[in-house]
Motif scaffolding. Structure first.
Motif, PDB file in Angstrom:
ATOM      1  N   TRP A  62      64.088  51.524  15.941  1.00  0.00           N
ATOM      2  CA  TRP A  62      63.827  51.195  14.531  1.00  0.00           C
ATOM      3  C   TRP A  62      62.472  51.741  14.104  1.00  0.00           C
ATOM      4  O   TRP A  62      62.312  52.274  13.011  1.00  0.00           O
ATOM      5  N   GLY A  63      61.482  51.618  14.990  1.00  0.00           N
ATOM      6  CA  GLY A  63      60.154  52.133  14.687  1.00  0.00           C
ATOM      7  C   GLY A  63      60.142  53.635  14.506  1.00  0.00           C
ATOM      8  O   GLY A  63      59.391  54.167  13.682  1.00  0.00           O
ATOM      9  N   LYS A  64      60.987  54.347  15.258  1.00  0.00           N
ATOM     10  CA  LYS A  64      61.030  55.805  15.156  1.00  0.00           C
ATOM     11  C   LYS A  64      61.523  56.271  13.790  1.00  0.00           C
ATOM     12  O   LYS A  64      61.269  57.410  13.386  1.00  0.00           O
ATOM     13  N   GLU A  65      62.204  55.397  13.059  1.00  0.00           N
ATOM     14  CA  GLU A  65      62.659  55.759  11.721  1.00  0.00           C
ATOM     15  C   GLU A  65      61.497  55.900  10.752  1.00  0.00           C
ATOM     16  O   GLU A  65      61.656  56.447   9.650  1.00  0.00           O
ATOM     17  N   LEU A  66      60.314  55.431  11.142  1.00  0.00           N
ATOM     18  CA  LEU A  66      59.118  55.612  10.309  1.00  0.00           C
ATOM     19  C   LEU A  66      58.629  57.061  10.330  1.00  0.00           C
ATOM     20  O   LEU A  66      57.724  57.412   9.574  1.00  0.00           O
ATOM     21  N   ASP A  67      59.201  57.884  11.181  1.00  0.00           N
ATOM     22  CA  ASP A  67      58.797  59.290  11.272  1.00  0.00           C
ATOM     23  C   ASP A  67      58.840  59.968   9.900  1.00  0.00           C
ATOM     24  O   ASP A  67      57.873  60.595   9.475  1.00  0.00           O
ATOM     25  N   THR A  68      59.950  59.844   9.209  1.00  0.00           N
ATOM     26  CA  THR A  68      60.079  60.498   7.904  1.00  0.00           C
ATOM     27  C   THR A  68      59.127  59.886   6.882  1.00  0.00           C
ATOM     28  O   THR A  68      58.654  60.572   5.978  1.00  0.00           O
ATOM     29  N   VAL A  69      58.842  58.594   7.022  1.00  0.00           N
ATOM     30  CA  VAL A  69      57.909  57.921   6.116  1.00  0.00           C
ATOM     31  C   VAL A  69      56.506  58.488   6.291  1.00  0.00           C
ATOM     32  O   VAL A  69      55.807  58.808   5.320  1.00  0.00           O
ATOM     33  N   VAL A  70      56.079  58.619   7.553  1.00  0.00           N
ATOM     34  CA  VAL A  70      54.730  59.136   7.834  1.00  0.00           C
ATOM     35  C   VAL A  70      54.610  60.580   7.371  1.00  0.00           C
ATOM     36  O   VAL A  70      53.594  60.966   6.774  1.00  0.00           O
ATOM     37  N   LEU A  71      55.622  61.403   7.605  1.00  0.00           N
ATOM     38  CA  LEU A  71      55.572  62.799   7.166  1.00  0.00           C
ATOM     39  C   LEU A  71      55.505  62.892   5.644  1.00  0.00           C
ATOM     40  O   LEU A  71      54.772  63.718   5.093  1.00  0.00           O
ATOM     41  N   ALA A  72      56.269  62.037   4.956  1.00  0.00           N
ATOM     42  CA  ALA A  72      56.238  62.053   3.491  1.00  0.00           C
ATOM     43  C   ALA A  72      54.866  61.626   2.971  1.00  0.00           C
ATOM     44  O   ALA A  72      54.332  62.224   2.028  1.00  0.00           O
ATOM     45  N   LEU A  73      54.273  60.612   3.573  1.00  0.00           N
ATOM     46  CA  LEU A  73      52.933  60.175   3.170  1.00  0.00           C
ATOM     47  C   LEU A  73      51.901  61.253   3.462  1.00  0.00           C
ATOM     48  O   LEU A  73      50.967  61.468   2.674  1.00  0.00           O
ATOM     49  N   SER A  74      52.052  61.941   4.596  1.00  0.00           N
ATOM     50  CA  SER A  74      51.132  63.022   4.941  1.00  0.00           C
ATOM     51  C   SER A  74      51.201  64.142   3.911  1.00  0.00           C
ATOM     52  O   SER A  74      50.174  64.664   3.463  1.00  0.00           O
ATOM     53  N   ARG A  88      45.727  47.650   7.298  1.00  0.00           N
ATOM     54  CA  ARG A  88      44.854  48.768   7.650  1.00  0.00           C
ATOM     55  C   ARG A  88      45.067  49.157   9.115  1.00  0.00           C
ATOM     56  O   ARG A  88      45.145  48.298   9.990  1.00  0.00           O
ATOM     57  N   TRP A  89      45.169  50.455   9.383  1.00  0.00           N
ATOM     58  CA  TRP A  89      45.344  51.068  10.693  1.00  0.00           C
ATOM     59  C   TRP A  89      46.791  51.081  11.190  1.00  0.00           C
ATOM     60  O   TRP A  89      47.127  51.864  12.076  1.00  0.00           O
ATOM     61  N   THR A  90      47.654  50.235  10.626  1.00  0.00           N
ATOM     62  CA  THR A  90      48.980  50.090  11.220  1.00  0.00           C
ATOM     63  C   THR A  90      49.768  51.406  11.243  1.00  0.00           C
ATOM     64  O   THR A  90      50.303  51.804  12.290  1.00  0.00           O
ATOM     65  N   LEU A  91      49.851  52.090  10.117  1.00  0.00           N
ATOM     66  CA  LEU A  91      50.624  53.330  10.090  1.00  0.00           C
ATOM     67  C   LEU A  91      49.961  54.436  10.904  1.00  0.00           C
ATOM     68  O   LEU A  91      50.649  55.348  11.401  1.00  0.00           O
ATOM     69  N   LEU A  92      48.641  54.368  11.057  1.00  0.00           N
ATOM     70  CA  LEU A  92      47.983  55.369  11.899  1.00  0.00           C
ATOM     71  C   LEU A  92      48.296  55.121  13.378  1.00  0.00           C
ATOM     72  O   LEU A  92      48.401  56.072  14.162  1.00  0.00           O
ATOM     73  N   VAL A  93      48.446  53.867  13.754  1.00  0.00           N
ATOM     74  CA  VAL A  93      48.905  53.562  15.113  1.00  0.00           C
ATOM     75  C   VAL A  93      50.312  54.135  15.299  1.00  0.00           C
ATOM     76  O   VAL A  93      50.618  54.762  16.326  1.00  0.00           O
ATOM     77  N   VAL A  94      51.171  53.956  14.307  1.00  0.00           N
ATOM     78  CA  VAL A  94      52.524  54.528  14.364  1.00  0.00           C
ATOM     79  C   VAL A  94      52.455  56.041  14.477  1.00  0.00           C
ATOM     80  O   VAL A  94      53.175  56.658  15.275  1.00  0.00           O
ATOM     81  N   ARG A  95      51.577  56.657  13.689  1.00  0.00           N
ATOM     82  CA  ARG A  95      51.423  58.122  13.737  1.00  0.00           C
ATOM     83  C   ARG A  95      51.103  58.597  15.144  1.00  0.00           C
ATOM     84  O   ARG A  95      51.645  59.610  15.622  1.00  0.00           O
TER      85      ARG A  95
END
Length: 233
Positions: free
Chosen positions: A92-104, A29-36
């Motif tokens: 490596w963390g910046k590669e989560l950009d596409t993941v967060v956009l897809a989830l959004s 919980r909260w982890t991907l929102l911190v990434v966002r």
């Protein structure tokens, strides 16, 4: 790509599947929102708290520590005269950009009772990137400075560049000839609820520097799915 060091959370799935291994790292919980909140660039701890007002300081510290151990986030100190510690995504963390956009994009279709006007400024910019309609911006080459005021924060500055169907946004103003000043609710009303930008300007809800017609064109580049509009209260 630099692979993160081995990291097993206390609640690991103990599954070799890549999805399970990813969730071991960012599924709490909260982890991907911190990434966002870090997708557009580094932030101080207090800035992260502002963007995520419902998270406790202890939980935020724990999530940042976990992300740092996983190789997703790193802490660094800005040079003088700032001389303050910030958190930033690793390559490596910046590669989560596409993941967060897809989830959004996927999650915007879910029904909920939350108001889009309560989003943080970074969450709003992520939504803009999520629902940018490339075809509507074909042939357009322009830059815009966005001055957005969140529900629990001061004004945050962003620089948006539209280059022939491609949108990029970075933190900080860039001396663009077109500047849009608005609160998150006012910007959401114009961009996602299709309220009149000119009317918002007349009423003082938004301020535009530069070409008003070009600013209107920019707000027309974003097309959320119908479900998103139906869910908004």
């Amino acid at each position: 790509m630099t692979v993160a060091p081995e990291h097993r959370s206390k609640r690991s799935y103990h599954d070799a599947c890549g999805t399970a291994r990813a969730l071991d790292l960012v599924g709490e919980r909260w982890t991907l929102l911190v990434v966002r909140e870090l997708l557009l660039g580094p932030k101080r701890f207090t800035d992260l708290r502002t963007g995520l007002p419902a998270i406790s300081p202890n939980v935020l510290s724990q999530r940042l520590d976990e992300l740092a151990q996983a190789g997703v986030v790193h802490k660094r100190k800005l040079p003088p005269p700032v001389s303050t510690a910030v958190y930033d995504l690793t390559e490596w963390g910046k590669e989560l950009d596409t993941v967060v956009l897809a989830l959004s994009r996927w999650g915007a279709r879910a029904r909920n009772a939350y108001r889009c006007s309560d989003m943080s400024t970074d969450a709003l910019v992520v939504s803009l990137r999520t629902f940018f309609h490339a075809e509507a911006a074909e042939g357009v080459n322009a830059e815009y400075d966005l001055y957005l005021t969140g529900p629990d924060s001061g004004t945050d500055e962003f620089h948006a560049v539209v280059a022939d169907g491609v949108l990029t946004v970075s933190r900080g103003a860039g001396n663009a000839s077109i500047a849009i000043h608005a609160s998150v609710p006012a910007f959401v009303a114009v961009v996602f609820d299709r309220h009149s930008l000119r009317e918002a300007v007349t009423m003082g809800a938004m301020q535009i520097t530069g070409d008003l017609t070009a600013a209107e064109q920019f707000t027309d580049f974003f097309q959320p799915p119908p479900e998103c509009s139906a869910n908004r209260t």
